[in-house]
Design a protein around this motif. Sequence first.
Motif: not given
Length: 484
Positions: A220, A222-223
């Motif tokens: 992920d 963005q994570g």
Amino acid sequence: MADTVDALARKAAALYRSARYDDAREAYRDLLALHPNRADDWVNFGLLLKRQGAFREALAAYDNALQHQVTGPEEVHLNRAVVLADDLADPASAHAALEAALAIRPHYVPALLNLGNLHEDAGDRDRARTVYARALELEPGSALALMRLAEVTVFDDPGHPLIERLRGAIARIDLGPLERADLGYALGRALDQCARYDEAFAAYRTANQGSRALAANPYDPQGAQAFIDRLIAAFPDAAEKEAGADLAPVFICGMFRSGSTLVERVLASHSRVIAGGELPLLPHIVREQLQPYPESLVGRDAAFYASLRQRYLKGLDEMELPIAGLTDKRPDNFLHVGLIKRIFPNARIVLTRRNPLDNCLSIYFAHLDPTLTYAASLESAAHWYEQYERLADHWMGLYPDDIHIADYDAIVADPEAEIAGLLSFLDLEWEDACLTPHRGTDQVRTASAWQVREPLYTRSCNRWRNYAAHLESLVATFGEPGRA
């Protein structure tokens, strides 16, 4: 009475499954104090204690299971060997535990595979090959045994029988994702050694498809970026140094496959340095005591960090490791530099760095834990590399005098100058032995175990050029070295 005993056992097991580990630990203590003859519960207690980092207590629990005639004692000896090798850095005792397992069950393949791994760690390729070949003879369909045997084989002919066997095994339609990953990484390595680069890349692609399937969630971006943002926000200021503060290990960290093992081997060649390897202590503290991380650190005082220091030191004591001159070479500890400097204000940090194209390619080719989801594609490896650089820049801004960048490419190109700078940073006098780290006899438990047993070489530099046709995404992200 039996119902009461079984109820206590079910309660302990339920607490364990619910991740209430401290409560489960007490429940097992109560149960086994009253009913010490429950061999299976001693095994479960040992597994729990290992998870909590109480390694000596785990060994004692396993010993109690054996004393009470546990079913499948060879499995308990194997459990003991894993703790001794992985957690307590005691390969001799681990070897004895595996021999005990094999004395009970000579054809016990898991024990053979672990024994071969110990031989690998010791740099004994011939013995490792013999043991792995025996395991494969006993279980001809074992992808793991075939992979391990291939890993200790040097290839120069694409028609080698083991390569043909790997090709045939990976073509099976009934393979699970872990088997596909095991075989794909081994086949890729073999073909790379034979300079069959396009075929090697195809094998590594298959391996990473298997690895991705094993992960609970995909990478992920963005994570990952948000996590680095949170780490930077949690440590906006430098910790103050302490006059006369306690001794601290030298923490060596950075991207996987960026040269951390080489740096540790160089330092371990010095008479005043002891290689600790990839110690589990700091990640264990973070996982067990500091969740949610790093938000749990808000408002913590000096006494809290002193308690974490004592927990770390207790772990070293369990492993019978001294703190003076010790290296803690855990690559992903780069995430915890801020925490390290709170626990050990005077700690020195060595951050490893490597040409990003070579580094990301090497990550993609390495059989890393599937939880490291960024490793399963070149694009995600490149993104994580950028996050590492961003966080490393933050730590360097906070601690410019306590962090040294060890550049892999520079070390192998000009070893004497680069190693002299590293030793000076650590206040160590020059010793010629640091130029020949391959002569060390310590155990090496990393993916680069065989490489660091060779003299310093440059052939891994610019390795990406062999795979340039497949690296458009990396070149787009980082540019091509040597071009403006």
